[in-house]
Design a protein around this motif. Sequence first.
Motif, PDB file in Angstrom:
ATOM      1  N   HIS A  53      23.182  45.764  43.079  1.00 10.79           N
ATOM      2  CA  HIS A  53      23.390  44.313  43.181  1.00 10.79           C
ATOM      3  C   HIS A  53      24.221  43.791  42.018  1.00 10.79           C
ATOM      4  N   PHE A  54      24.094  44.434  40.855  1.00  7.95           N
ATOM      5  CA  PHE A  54      24.813  43.991  39.660  1.00  7.95           C
ATOM      6  C   PHE A  54      26.070  44.818  39.395  1.00  7.95           C
ATOM      7  N   GLY A  55      26.313  45.851  40.203  1.00  7.18           N
ATOM      8  CA  GLY A  55      27.456  46.722  39.962  1.00  7.18           C
ATOM      9  C   GLY A  55      27.352  47.461  38.639  1.00  7.18           C
ATOM     10  N   TRP A  56      26.129  47.773  38.228  1.00  5.80           N
ATOM     11  CA  TRP A  56      25.885  48.379  36.912  1.00  5.80           C
ATOM     12  C   TRP A  56      26.325  49.840  36.895  1.00  5.80           C
ATOM     13  N   THR A  57      26.932  50.265  35.769  1.00  2.64           N
ATOM     14  CA  THR A  57      27.433  51.642  35.678  1.00  2.64           C
ATOM     15  C   THR A  57      26.993  52.368  34.408  1.00  2.64           C
TER      16      THR A  57
END
Length: 249
Positions: A53-57
């Motif tokens: 949902h946050f595009g976290w990497t």
Amino acid sequence: MQIFGVDIGGSGIKGAPVDLDRGDLTEERHKVLTPHPATPDAVADGVKEVVGHFGWTGPVGITFPGVVADGATIRTAANVDKAWVDTDARALLGDRLGGLPVTVLNDADAAGVAEMQFGAGRDRRGTVLLLTFGTGIGSALFVDGELVPNTELGHLELGGHDAEKRASTKAKEDNELTWEHWARRVTKYLAHVEMLFSPELFIIGGGVSRKADKFLPLIEGIKAEIVPAQLQNNAGIVGAAMRAAKTAS
């Protein structure tokens, strides 16, 4: 510095990026319902949805509602599917998140770490016990600021039952208990834990900490100081991120 934290609970999986300098979320948390049955694959899909949902990497810290051995292997699964037992959660969740660095720890331990650093336990020495009341009862025990991991004191016997079957928030809701009736059960539980560990401070966490004014004044006869968690239900997310940052450093 920002790190992502995810808190897996019996009813919901929630997460957000965390500012580790402030001990607070940098964005509104995203939550999905915990699947039923809460099998490893189904829960891993929920974690993936929250992080995606946050595009976290970057690195991700993840809590689990049970004993976590060596930051990886699940040993108990009271409020999720028993298929979790002996699962390498770190490997499963890391793979589901596309190889992101993953750290896993007990959910109450995560909440406790956050409260000791940024909340109600800050600068407190001696014996401190954080108890999270929700689907079950989680516990985090600290002695002079040092965590004793995986205590799982919600499974102490109380009246012939697991304490969490009598005094958790779920027990209150399932049995339609008034705040007064539930507070009496919580009092009996706290008295039992106090007899065993003699803490100077109880920190009451979990979602019910938002309503501390409804039940804490009803608890009597406990020698230790009793306070609500300051980070309330975000403590697990913050603590998970803290542990992930420590592991990554």
